[in-house]
Design a protein around this motif. Sequence first.
Motif, PDB file in Angstrom:
ATOM      1  N   UNK A 127       0.755  -1.408  -0.302  1.00  0.00           N
ATOM      2  CA  UNK A 127      -0.149   0.023   0.309  1.00  0.00           C
ATOM      3  C   UNK A 127       0.776   1.737   0.514  1.00  0.00           C
ATOM      4  N   UNK A 128       2.569   1.168   1.086  1.00  0.00           N
ATOM      5  CA  UNK A 128       2.721   2.298   0.939  1.00  0.00           C
ATOM      6  C   UNK A 128       3.177   3.171  -1.063  1.00  0.00           C
ATOM      7  N   UNK A 129       4.000   1.125  -1.174  1.00  0.00           N
ATOM      8  CA  UNK A 129       4.708   1.974  -2.640  1.00  0.00           C
ATOM      9  C   UNK A 129       3.285   1.627  -4.200  1.00  0.00           C
ATOM     10  N   UNK A 130       2.123   2.203  -3.949  1.00  0.00           N
ATOM     11  CA  UNK A 130       0.769   2.326  -4.386  1.00  0.00           C
ATOM     12  C   UNK A 130       0.820   4.034  -3.907  1.00  0.00           C
ATOM     13  N   UNK A 131       1.019   3.966  -3.110  1.00  0.00           N
ATOM     14  CA  UNK A 131       0.376   5.203  -2.540  1.00  0.00           C
ATOM     15  C   UNK A 131       1.229   6.804  -3.797  1.00  0.00           C
ATOM     16  N   UNK A 132       3.006   5.928  -3.679  1.00  0.00           N
ATOM     17  CA  UNK A 132       3.653   6.285  -4.454  1.00  0.00           C
ATOM     18  C   UNK A 132       3.805   6.612  -5.875  1.00  0.00           C
ATOM     19  N   UNK A 133       3.434   5.602  -6.980  1.00  0.00           N
ATOM     20  CA  UNK A 133       3.544   5.048  -7.980  1.00  0.00           C
ATOM     21  C   UNK A 133       1.354   5.785  -8.600  1.00  0.00           C
ATOM     22  N   UNK A 134       0.950   6.014  -7.571  1.00  0.00           N
ATOM     23  CA  UNK A 134      -0.100   6.902  -8.284  1.00  0.00           C
ATOM     24  C   UNK A 134       0.211   8.290  -8.559  1.00  0.00           C
ATOM     25  N   UNK A 135       1.129   9.293  -7.953  1.00  0.00           N
ATOM     26  CA  UNK A 135       2.000  10.424  -7.764  1.00  0.00           C
ATOM     27  C   UNK A 135       1.469  10.480  -9.696  1.00  0.00           C
ATOM     28  N   UNK A 136       1.256  11.616  -8.825  1.00  0.00           N
ATOM     29  CA  UNK A 136       1.078  12.362 -10.969  1.00  0.00           C
ATOM     30  C   UNK A 136       2.357  13.174 -11.454  1.00  0.00           C
TER      31      UNK A 136
END
Length: 336
Positions: A24-33
Amino acid sequence: MKRNSAPLISVCIPVYNTEAYLAQCLRSVIAQDFAEFEIVVVNDASCGTDERGFSCKKIVKLVQKESNRIRKKKGLSPVEITYIENQTNLQTVETRRILVEAARGKYITMLDSDDELLPGALSDLYSAAKESQSDIVHGAMSLKACSEISQKSIEELQIGVNLQSPKLSENQIINCFLNQEHSGYLCAKLIDREVYLRAFNHIPFTKCVMADDYLIYFFIALEAKSYISIKTPVYLYNIGLGISSNTQITSLARWEQICSAANVFTVIFDEIANLPQGTFTENQLDKIRIACRHYIKNNISQLETAVSPEIHAQAYDLLCDYWGEDFVQEFSVNKI
């Protein structure tokens, strides 16, 4: 983004027994615009797994594949993830040093593996850095209680983590930090990598997992030339997870990690002695001493309230090994 093109930002993530939250931590970064960033993950010899039984390395690999698909659909460039695995547990200060040395970005933002970046965080932080040309951009945090914790405690923590100063330069940065006018948390900040490297030059090899932010940010604040804050929340801090969670202490290994806060002030006072005379004012030195006393008082309080009776006597001996028996007795309410 090609390997030979340096990213603007490196998101640096240390991992130790927090695999359950890493995806979930990594996904929050990957979702950055934001487009030009990388992720650097250092596994500090963790042997934990997530709910599927996946190791840190496996989680990173799976999220990397997932991120490529997601970002391609959104028309965003893929994110490069660098994975490093420590062969032995080096603890937090040295793991952060490895992250900084491995990073290729102009700026670094630290992200604990049990926390998350909020949407738009990298864009907001970088826009402020570009506009102000500041070494440090300090954003706001949002808090989420993940275990039973009183509302009063949440409110007190909210105030502490979101302490921010106005625009600062040179000696104002270290002075305001020591005066507790802005927080010394490394997270929710975008910091020039060269400032990080200069800060680590002051810090010898140090085994420490507590007060590590204070140690590293102390020297960042000393080395930085400019600071600016933004009110935009950029970071989700999950309270009650990881090493800082307020749980019963039943092992000496866990207790020794808590006592390691003493190492922070050994390093700071030793380095102050090596710096040119007059680098710090007497008032600033008093503030450092106050912070030191705060940490030893906190350790003593934890000894009395959180350490299991079965290991209490040994825990006291360890506390004295780290802080010195005279210092411990000076601040102990209940002598052992």
